[in-house]
Design a protein around this motif. Sequence first.
Motif, PDB file in Angstrom:
ATOM      1  N   ALA A  37       6.377  -8.406  -3.925  1.00  0.00           N
ATOM      2  CA  ALA A  37       5.193  -8.834  -3.175  1.00  0.00           C
ATOM      3  C   ALA A  37       5.139  -8.163  -1.816  1.00  0.00           C
ATOM      4  O   ALA A  37       4.052  -7.751  -1.340  1.00  0.00           O
ATOM      5  CB  ALA A  37       5.187 -10.356  -3.028  1.00  0.00           C
ATOM      6  N   ALA A  38       6.296  -8.029  -1.165  1.00  0.00           N
ATOM      7  CA  ALA A  38       6.318  -7.364   0.144  1.00  0.00           C
ATOM      8  C   ALA A  38       5.937  -5.889   0.022  1.00  0.00           C
ATOM      9  O   ALA A  38       5.187  -5.346   0.856  1.00  0.00           O
ATOM     10  CB  ALA A  38       7.716  -7.509   0.753  1.00  0.00           C
ATOM     11  N   VAL A  39       6.426  -5.233  -1.028  1.00  0.00           N
ATOM     12  CA  VAL A  39       6.064  -3.824  -1.237  1.00  0.00           C
ATOM     13  C   VAL A  39       4.565  -3.693  -1.484  1.00  0.00           C
ATOM     14  O   VAL A  39       3.901  -2.768  -0.978  1.00  0.00           O
ATOM     15  CB  VAL A  39       6.876  -3.249  -2.414  1.00  0.00           C
ATOM     16  N   ALA A  40       4.017  -4.633  -2.276  1.00  0.00           N
ATOM     17  CA  ALA A  40       2.574  -4.593  -2.538  1.00  0.00           C
ATOM     18  C   ALA A  40       1.786  -4.770  -1.253  1.00  0.00           C
ATOM     19  O   ALA A  40       0.759  -4.088  -1.037  1.00  0.00           O
ATOM     20  CB  ALA A  40       2.209  -5.681  -3.558  1.00  0.00           C
ATOM     21  N   VAL A  41       2.204  -5.667  -0.383  1.00  0.00           N
ATOM     22  CA  VAL A  41       1.514  -5.878   0.890  1.00  0.00           C
ATOM     23  C   VAL A  41       1.540  -4.606   1.726  1.00  0.00           C
ATOM     24  O   VAL A  41       0.529  -4.194   2.332  1.00  0.00           O
ATOM     25  CB  VAL A  41       2.140  -7.059   1.647  1.00  0.00           C
ATOM     26  N   VAL A  42       2.687  -3.933   1.774  1.00  0.00           N
ATOM     27  CA  VAL A  42       2.805  -2.696   2.552  1.00  0.00           C
ATOM     28  C   VAL A  42       1.878  -1.617   1.993  1.00  0.00           C
ATOM     29  O   VAL A  42       1.185  -0.905   2.731  1.00  0.00           O
ATOM     30  CB  VAL A  42       4.270  -2.217   2.561  1.00  0.00           C
ATOM     31  N   LEU A  43       1.855  -1.494   0.663  1.00  0.00           N
ATOM     32  CA  LEU A  43       1.017  -0.475   0.058  1.00  0.00           C
ATOM     33  C   LEU A  43      -0.459  -0.729   0.307  1.00  0.00           C
ATOM     34  O   LEU A  43      -1.237   0.200   0.615  1.00  0.00           O
ATOM     35  CB  LEU A  43       1.296  -0.404  -1.450  1.00  0.00           C
ATOM     36  N   PHE A  44      -0.897  -1.969   0.182  1.00  0.00           N
ATOM     37  CA  PHE A  44      -2.308  -2.271   0.433  1.00  0.00           C
ATOM     38  C   PHE A  44      -2.648  -2.122   1.911  1.00  0.00           C
ATOM     39  O   PHE A  44      -3.769  -1.691   2.269  1.00  0.00           O
ATOM     40  CB  PHE A  44      -2.641  -3.678  -0.067  1.00  0.00           C
ATOM     41  N   ALA A  45      -1.720  -2.471   2.774  1.00  0.00           N
ATOM     42  CA  ALA A  45      -1.972  -2.288   4.209  1.00  0.00           C
ATOM     43  C   ALA A  45      -2.098  -0.807   4.555  1.00  0.00           C
ATOM     44  O   ALA A  45      -2.963  -0.400   5.356  1.00  0.00           O
ATOM     45  CB  ALA A  45      -0.853  -2.929   5.015  1.00  0.00           C
ATOM     46  N   ALA A  46      -1.251   0.020   3.931  1.00  0.00           N
ATOM     47  CA  ALA A  46      -1.328   1.458   4.179  1.00  0.00           C
ATOM     48  C   ALA A  46      -2.637   2.033   3.670  1.00  0.00           C
ATOM     49  O   ALA A  46      -3.266   2.899   4.300  1.00  0.00           O
ATOM     50  CB  ALA A  46      -0.145   2.167   3.509  1.00  0.00           C
ATOM     51  N   GLY A  47      -3.073   1.534   2.512  1.00  0.00           N
ATOM     52  CA  GLY A  47      -4.351   2.011   1.986  1.00  0.00           C
ATOM     53  C   GLY A  47      -5.515   1.608   2.854  1.00  0.00           C
ATOM     54  O   GLY A  47      -6.478   2.378   3.032  1.00  0.00           O
ATOM     55  N   ALA A  48      -5.475   0.417   3.419  1.00  0.00           N
ATOM     56  CA  ALA A  48      -6.559  -0.040   4.290  1.00  0.00           C
ATOM     57  C   ALA A  48      -6.641   0.780   5.563  1.00  0.00           C
ATOM     58  O   ALA A  48      -7.715   0.913   6.162  1.00  0.00           O
ATOM     59  CB  ALA A  48      -6.368  -1.520   4.613  1.00  0.00           C
ATOM     60  N   GLN A  49      -5.525   1.341   6.000  1.00  0.00           N
ATOM     61  CA  GLN A  49      -5.496   2.135   7.223  1.00  0.00           C
ATOM     62  C   GLN A  49      -5.718   3.628   6.941  1.00  0.00           C
ATOM     63  O   GLN A  49      -5.597   4.461   7.833  1.00  0.00           O
ATOM     64  CB  GLN A  49      -4.164   1.945   7.947  1.00  0.00           C
ATOM     65  N   GLY A  50      -6.023   3.975   5.700  1.00  0.00           N
ATOM     66  CA  GLY A  50      -6.310   5.357   5.364  1.00  0.00           C
ATOM     67  C   GLY A  50      -5.106   6.171   4.964  1.00  0.00           C
ATOM     68  O   GLY A  50      -5.215   7.392   4.781  1.00  0.00           O
ATOM     69  N   HIS A  51      -3.972   5.551   4.849  1.00  0.00           N
ATOM     70  CA  HIS A  51      -2.768   6.267   4.428  1.00  0.00           C
ATOM     71  C   HIS A  51      -2.572   6.077   2.922  1.00  0.00           C
ATOM     72  O   HIS A  51      -3.041   5.112   2.312  1.00  0.00           O
ATOM     73  CB  HIS A  51      -1.539   5.755   5.170  1.00  0.00           C
ATOM     74  N   LEU A  52      -1.799   7.004   2.315  1.00  0.00           N
ATOM     75  CA  LEU A  52      -1.434   6.904   0.901  1.00  0.00           C
ATOM     76  C   LEU A  52      -2.680   6.686   0.041  1.00  0.00           C
ATOM     77  O   LEU A  52      -2.772   5.780  -0.785  1.00  0.00           O
ATOM     78  CB  LEU A  52      -0.432   5.760   0.658  1.00  0.00           C
ATOM     79  N   GLY A  53      -3.689   7.530   0.263  1.00  0.00           N
ATOM     80  CA  GLY A  53      -4.924   7.420  -0.493  1.00  0.00           C
ATOM     81  C   GLY A  53      -4.877   8.196  -1.788  1.00  0.00           C
ATOM     82  O   GLY A  53      -3.900   8.870  -2.117  1.00  0.00           O
ATOM     83  N   GLY A  54      -5.944   8.110  -2.551  1.00  0.00           N
ATOM     84  CA  GLY A  54      -6.045   8.827  -3.806  1.00  0.00           C
ATOM     85  C   GLY A  54      -5.859   7.923  -5.000  1.00  0.00           C
ATOM     86  O   GLY A  54      -5.321   6.808  -4.898  1.00  0.00           O
ATOM     87  N   PRO A  55      -6.288   8.396  -6.188  1.00  0.00           N
ATOM     88  CA  PRO A  55      -6.181   7.560  -7.399  1.00  0.00           C
ATOM     89  C   PRO A  55      -4.753   7.234  -7.788  1.00  0.00           C
ATOM     90  O   PRO A  55      -4.485   6.180  -8.354  1.00  0.00           O
ATOM     91  CB  PRO A  55      -6.888   8.407  -8.467  1.00  0.00           C
ATOM     92  N   VAL A  56      -3.834   8.171  -7.517  1.00  0.00           N
ATOM     93  CA  VAL A  56      -2.434   7.893  -7.893  1.00  0.00           C
ATOM     94  C   VAL A  56      -1.897   6.703  -7.123  1.00  0.00           C
ATOM     95  O   VAL A  56      -1.317   5.761  -7.685  1.00  0.00           O
ATOM     96  CB  VAL A  56      -1.561   9.135  -7.670  1.00  0.00           C
ATOM     97  N   TRP A  57      -2.084   6.727  -5.828  1.00  0.00           N
ATOM     98  CA  TRP A  57      -1.581   5.604  -5.019  1.00  0.00           C
ATOM     99  C   TRP A  57      -2.351   4.322  -5.303  1.00  0.00           C
ATOM    100  O   TRP A  57      -1.775   3.224  -5.224  1.00  0.00           O
ATOM    101  CB  TRP A  57      -1.666   5.939  -3.528  1.00  0.00           C
ATOM    102  N   ASP A  58      -3.607   4.422  -5.650  1.00  0.00           N
ATOM    103  CA  ASP A  58      -4.336   3.206  -6.042  1.00  0.00           C
ATOM    104  C   ASP A  58      -3.715   2.587  -7.284  1.00  0.00           C
ATOM    105  O   ASP A  58      -3.557   1.362  -7.390  1.00  0.00           O
ATOM    106  CB  ASP A  58      -5.817   3.548  -6.302  1.00  0.00           C
ATOM    107  N   GLY A  59      -3.371   3.460  -8.247  1.00  0.00           N
ATOM    108  CA  GLY A  59      -2.716   2.944  -9.448  1.00  0.00           C
ATOM    109  C   GLY A  59      -1.365   2.319  -9.142  1.00  0.00           C
ATOM    110  O   GLY A  59      -0.995   1.274  -9.700  1.00  0.00           O
TER     111      GLY A  59
END
Length: 580
Positions: A37-59
């Motif tokens: 859950a903590a990793v998921a929160v970090v990933l979604f937070a990074a995506g909201a800030q424009g980091h780690l974008g793209g379909p791969v990271w979305d998946g």
Amino acid sequence: MSGIDVGEELGARAAQARALALLRIRSRALAVVITPAAVAVVLFAAGAQGHLGGPVWDGVRWAVLGVAVVVLLVAAAVAVAIARARPAVSPTVPVAEEGAPDLYRLVRDLADRLGVPAPSAIALTPDCDSWLEDRTHRSSKSTRTGKSSRIGKSTRTGKSNRSSRSGESEAPAEARNAAPVLVIGSPFLWWMRVAELRAVLAPVVAGTDSSAHPDIAAARRFVRGLDAAVADGAAPGRGALRAVPAAFTGWVARLLLRACREHAAEMERCVAATASMRAQGVDYALRIAAQEQVGLAYAGWDRLLTRVALPAWRMGRWPSRLDAGVVSALTELSRRDRLADGFTSRLGERPACDLLEEPGIADEATSLLAARLFHGGPAESGPDWAPVDWQQYPDEVVDRKWRTEAARLHRVLDAMGVPPASVADPAVPTLARVMEHLAGPGGPGGPGEELAAGIGAAVARDDAQAPAPGPAQTASAAGADPLDLWGPDPLPLFPLQPPRTGTELLADHVAAMVCCAAVDTAGAAPGLDWLDGPALLVDGERRTDLAVPVLSLVEDGDPDPLRSWLAEVGVRSDKPVRLV
């Protein structure tokens, strides 16, 4: 600060350190659960800030979120199962304060002298041991008395309160659950004097101090919950939909228990050492002498159960005064043992059972519980499960046991086609028939071995045909029987005696036939020896010399020693014997 105080302080700190280690294991398990859950929160937070974008990271983000949700749901289910698991508690006879005010006063005074919280309640166990037992788990049924008698107000009218809570008093529920229950071995109450009991209980009561420590209490609840979850996971009788989740929960709990094992054992060792050091200032000199009485009580209790109670239990009778019997057994042991000569002088002091308002009813309740634990049987008396007093024991147990075994012996002889000793009256059972069949060459292939095999098969057949009493037959609809917590398997939980060989069974049956003949033809009588059980009385004296001539006949085929014994006692082997 004295050396004892320093040692006590070090022991307490060591126990607390181990408790914190156990709680850290719980915290690490929680950390593992929330990591996805903590990793998921970090990933979604990074995506909201424009980091780690793209379909791969979305998946990746949604995959991690799915894993986190599944892990949290499974962890929540496991946590609920562990929290709802019922820790096993020891079957005991609760003692309410109104049924033993002096005993409660003694324990509270002892707790005051030790500077520790008093136990929340007192209960009796039919064993030579005493301990503290935490029964505050919210899912445990340990507060139910079930079919066991509650020693309290109701005992004064000869009735048992089967629905009250153990140790119930005027104190609030939270106060009752703040400290563990003190479980006392019932043989101690009858054999020990009041001062000796206080000395023996001192280190046990001192353990309530550790039980009141929040870290130690939390660590114990954690370990008890895991242990209960493991037991639930291994319990049979579930459908597939319930068995798989329970087995998974048990597997997780087993992993955690392996990590906790060393810390839990060391914590309890430190707790016990701390309690022992704290209690050294209370009746220390008397504790040394009292410990000798503990060993003596254990020896007498073991002999009473295996030699005296077990024959009665096997016949569907349970001695209703086992604790009073242990006093007689230990007194007899003291008389026979020169090393114990000084022990009988204690009997002039006040016995600890005087601390109970109705010791006879308490004895009966613990005697029934002992019969259920050590042999098996229902929670209440019935046609095939009735109490027996010591005065009735020789006639209702000893004589019946002899005649039942003698009847089985003759049934086996009939099945083998052995001719009767008297052609004129073949239906009359006699000792001569048994002796004539066994007289002759012994060893492999001889008549003794053939008859021994037949007796062993008959005993096994009778045991298999006998109804198997157990708590399931008498448990109430509400499931209030305290032995329900031990699972659905039938008793006994603790077999007292290993299986006997065919030769041993044959020797017992031949001796029973001899005793029946002695009673019917020589004026002998059945009796009770407190240490050895059933006894043959000739002219009021116990005969202890029957085993050797019987073994000579059974093992060697030599009837002469037994014939000499019969002639000495005046037994007529050709006379008919009354069987059951």
